[in-house]
Design a protein around this motif. Structure first.
Motif, PDB file in Angstrom:
ATOM      1  N   ASN A  17       0.821  -1.215   0.000  1.00 24.20           N
ATOM      2  CA  ASN A  17       0.000   0.000   0.000  1.00 24.20           C
ATOM      3  C   ASN A  17       0.852   1.260   0.000  1.00 24.20           C
ATOM      4  N   THR A  18       2.004   1.184   0.641  1.00 21.09           N
ATOM      5  CA  THR A  18       2.912   2.328   0.665  1.00 21.09           C
ATOM      6  C   THR A  18       3.508   2.583  -0.709  1.00 21.09           C
ATOM      7  N   CYS A  19       3.779   1.515  -1.440  1.00 24.23           N
ATOM      8  CA  CYS A  19       4.406   1.644  -2.762  1.00 24.23           C
ATOM      9  C   CYS A  19       3.402   1.958  -3.860  1.00 24.23           C
ATOM     10  N   TYR A  20       2.167   1.540  -3.674  1.00 27.70           N
ATOM     11  CA  TYR A  20       1.184   1.667  -4.751  1.00 27.70           C
ATOM     12  C   TYR A  20       0.695   3.100  -4.859  1.00 27.70           C
TER      13      TYR A  20
ATOM     14  N   SER B 236       9.443   4.745  -3.447  1.00 31.73           N
ATOM     15  CA  SER B 236      10.100   3.715  -4.236  1.00 31.73           C
ATOM     16  C   SER B 236      10.607   2.614  -3.320  1.00 31.73           C
ATOM     17  N   VAL B 237      10.831   1.444  -3.900  1.00 34.47           N
ATOM     18  CA  VAL B 237      11.345   0.301  -3.156  1.00 34.47           C
ATOM     19  C   VAL B 237      12.407  -0.352  -4.017  1.00 34.47           C
ATOM     20  N   ASP B 238      13.457  -0.882  -3.405  1.00 29.59           N
ATOM     21  CA  ASP B 238      14.504  -1.523  -4.191  1.00 29.59           C
ATOM     22  C   ASP B 238      14.370  -3.038  -4.117  1.00 29.59           C
ATOM     23  N   SER B 239      15.164  -3.725  -4.921  1.00 32.91           N
ATOM     24  CA  SER B 239      15.055  -5.184  -5.030  1.00 32.91           C
ATOM     25  C   SER B 239      15.403  -5.888  -3.720  1.00 32.91           C
ATOM     26  N   GLU B 240      16.291  -5.318  -2.913  1.00 33.08           N
ATOM     27  CA  GLU B 240      16.676  -5.949  -1.648  1.00 33.08           C
ATOM     28  C   GLU B 240      15.512  -5.946  -0.667  1.00 33.08           C
ATOM     29  N   GLU B 241      14.725  -4.877  -0.663  1.00 27.36           N
ATOM     30  CA  GLU B 241      13.554  -4.822   0.221  1.00 27.36           C
ATOM     31  C   GLU B 241      12.517  -5.863  -0.189  1.00 27.36           C
ATOM     32  N   VAL B 242      12.329  -6.033  -1.492  1.00 30.18           N
ATOM     33  CA  VAL B 242      11.395  -7.051  -1.971  1.00 30.18           C
ATOM     34  C   VAL B 242      11.928  -8.437  -1.637  1.00 30.18           C
ATOM     35  N   ALA B 243      13.254  -8.620  -1.768  1.00 32.57           N
ATOM     36  CA  ALA B 243      13.870  -9.909  -1.430  1.00 32.57           C
ATOM     37  C   ALA B 243      13.671 -10.231   0.048  1.00 32.57           C
ATOM     38  N   THR B 244      13.714  -9.216   0.906  1.00 30.74           N
ATOM     39  CA  THR B 244      13.485  -9.421   2.339  1.00 30.74           C
ATOM     40  C   THR B 244      12.056  -9.876   2.596  1.00 30.74           C
ATOM     41  N   MET B 245      11.100  -9.233   1.920  1.00 29.62           N
ATOM     42  CA  MET B 245       9.699  -9.652   2.057  1.00 29.62           C
ATOM     43  C   MET B 245       9.530 -11.095   1.566  1.00 29.62           C
ATOM     44  N   HIS B 246      10.226 -11.424   0.499  1.00 34.78           N
ATOM     45  CA  HIS B 246      10.167 -12.778  -0.061  1.00 34.78           C
ATOM     46  C   HIS B 246      10.672 -13.798   0.962  1.00 34.78           C
TER      47      HIS B 246
END
Length: 241
Positions: free
Chosen positions: A135-138, A149-159
């Motif tokens: 919701n913060t990114c959308y 914005s969000v970077d790939s490392e933050e998404v990797a952490t969520m993953h």
């Protein structure tokens, strides 16, 4: 034939540097600003801005994730939680009514309580956390969320967080199968307690509900990986541009 390179001071006199400037008009579109050169219509600005906004903010995949988590996953999870609580209550009643099999029921009751805690933890520290980040990114003009914005490392952490919950839930899922198999084997034993058939029903339904949750989480992980890959590709382009 000998090669005679030109002297830099000699060639420099033929090099002329001209400052080139264009008059650019800045036109905002939602969360981006476009610099326009020459004539461009308002509809063209809107089309270009909409296209860029989708690509830069990953709106498409974020929107898919949000819809999936809120419209399907949350409902399946709610049904699983309700059934765990219902089964816990039913088995507790059987344990109180059947003193001779109370110890067996006690093991199942403790197992269900532990599984309930895990599913609740996933809801709070897994799915709800992910929903908050999404919701913060959308970016949506009808939403009160602040775009960032969000970077790939933050998404990797969520993953990794979601993947860890998947592993733990999968352990319970496998154990439920083992218990159901034992219950099925007892059906051929004429001396078994009749209420055991109820346990088999609860386990079978619990396995079905848990399997739906596992499939949902695996699908979420696939979409997070897709988002991470997209970000990594864009980050590598930014690095070399």
């Amino acid at each position: 034939m000998s090669s005679y390179p030109f002297n830099p001071s000699f060639t420099k006199q033929f090099r002329q540097e001209q400052a080139v400037s264009f008059c650019a008009e800045e036109k905002p579109y939602e969360n981006i600003v476009l610099s326009t050169y020459g004539r461009i219509t308002e509809s063209e600005i809107n089309f270009l801005g909409s296209s860029l906004n989708e690509q830069m903010c990953d709106n498409a995949i974020i929107h898919r994730l949000l819809n999936k988590l809120t419209q399907k996953d949350s409902q399946d999870e709610a049904r699983l939680l309700a059934f765990i609580q219902e089964t816990h209550q039913e088995l507790s009643a059987h344990a109180n009514a059947e003193p001779f099999t109370a110890q067996y029921y006690k093991h199942l009751i403790e197992l269900l309580a532990s599984f309930l805690d895990l599913v609740n933890e996933y809801d709070t520290n897994g799915q709800e956390l992910l929903l908050g980040n999404l919701n913060t990114c959308y970016f949506n003009e009808t939403s009160f969320a602040v775009n960032q914005s969000v970077d790939s490392e933050e998404v990797a952490t969520m993953h990794r967080i979601i993947e860890d919950f998947l592993y733990q839930i999968g352990e319970y899922y496998q154990y439920f199968h083992i218990l159901l198999q034992k219950e099925t084997e007892k059906e051929n034993d004429k001396s078994r307690v009749l209420v055991m058939s109820h346990v088999a029903y609860y386990l079978d339904t619990l396995i079905t509900c848990t399997e739906k949750m596992i499939i949902n989480i695996e699908s979420t992980l696939d979409m997070l990986l897709e988002w991470e890959t997209s970000l990594q590709s864009r980050e590598s382009q930014e690095l070399f541009n």
